[in-house]
Design a protein around this motif. Structure first.
Motif, PDB file in Angstrom:
ATOM      1  N   ARG A  53       0.719  -1.098   0.123  1.00  9.99           N
ATOM      2  CA  ARG A  53       0.178   0.069   0.073  1.00  9.99           C
ATOM      3  C   ARG A  53       0.860   1.334   0.196  1.00  9.99           C
ATOM      4  O   ARG A  53       0.451   2.416  -0.542  1.00  9.99           O
ATOM      5  N   LEU A  54       2.167   1.203   0.439  1.00 12.11           N
ATOM      6  CA  LEU A  54       2.822   2.547   0.636  1.00 12.11           C
ATOM      7  C   LEU A  54       3.800   2.624  -0.563  1.00 12.11           C
ATOM      8  O   LEU A  54       3.907   3.805  -1.159  1.00 12.11           O
ATOM      9  N   THR A  55       4.067   1.385  -1.225  1.00 19.02           N
ATOM     10  CA  THR A  55       4.963   1.800  -2.484  1.00 19.02           C
ATOM     11  C   THR A  55       4.372   0.806  -3.868  1.00 19.02           C
ATOM     12  O   THR A  55       5.069   1.420  -4.763  1.00 19.02           O
ATOM     13  N   GLY A  56       3.585   0.322  -3.652  1.00 15.17           N
ATOM     14  CA  GLY A  56       3.033  -0.246  -4.778  1.00 15.17           C
ATOM     15  C   GLY A  56       3.507  -1.424  -5.129  1.00 15.17           C
ATOM     16  O   GLY A  56       2.914  -2.299  -6.175  1.00 15.17           O
ATOM     17  N   TRP A  57       4.470  -2.052  -4.351  1.00 14.52           N
ATOM     18  CA  TRP A  57       5.134  -3.299  -4.556  1.00 14.52           C
ATOM     19  C   TRP A  57       4.977  -4.253  -3.298  1.00 14.52           C
ATOM     20  O   TRP A  57       5.191  -3.784  -2.275  1.00 14.52           O
ATOM     21  N   LEU A  58       4.459  -5.488  -3.465  1.00 16.62           N
ATOM     22  CA  LEU A  58       4.572  -6.404  -2.639  1.00 16.62           C
ATOM     23  C   LEU A  58       5.910  -6.286  -1.500  1.00 16.62           C
ATOM     24  O   LEU A  58       5.584  -6.361  -0.393  1.00 16.62           O
ATOM     25  N   ARG A  59       6.919  -6.351  -2.160  1.00 14.05           N
ATOM     26  CA  ARG A  59       8.270  -6.384  -1.341  1.00 14.05           C
ATOM     27  C   ARG A  59       8.889  -5.139  -1.207  1.00 14.05           C
ATOM     28  O   ARG A  59      10.190  -4.953  -1.072  1.00 14.05           O
TER      29      ARG A  59
END
Length: 84
Positions: A53-59
């Motif tokens: 949710r913060l970066t758009g990437w799961l990792r």
């Protein structure tokens, strides 16, 4: 006349190597260039969802002190409508 199976073994070995390399590359790309994770528990899932949710990437991870605009309203919990 048939072909002896020994002549096909190098091709089978090459196909296993190519397939294994391709699967490793796909998993690597799905994880944002990082190695895949194993034995993920509830806490790890929660933190990975937060990072998504913060970066758009799961990792993906970020070092920003403040959350991006709109994140304060970006709640992953589903709220039921109030019954009156």
């Amino acid at each position: 006349m048939g072909v002896p199976f020994e002549t096909l073994l190098p091709y089978a070995i090459m196909m296993f190597g190519i397939t294994g390399g391709a699967l490793t590359k796909v998993k690597n790309m799905q994880n944002g260039g990082k190695r895949p994770r194993h034995s993920i528990d509830a806490w790890d899932r929660q933190m990975m969802e937060r990072d998504r949710r913060l970066t758009g990437w799961l990792r993906g991870q970020t070092d920003n002190v403040k959350a991006p605009a709109g994140f304060e309203l970006n709640n992953p919990w589903k709220v039921e409508p109030l019954i009156q």
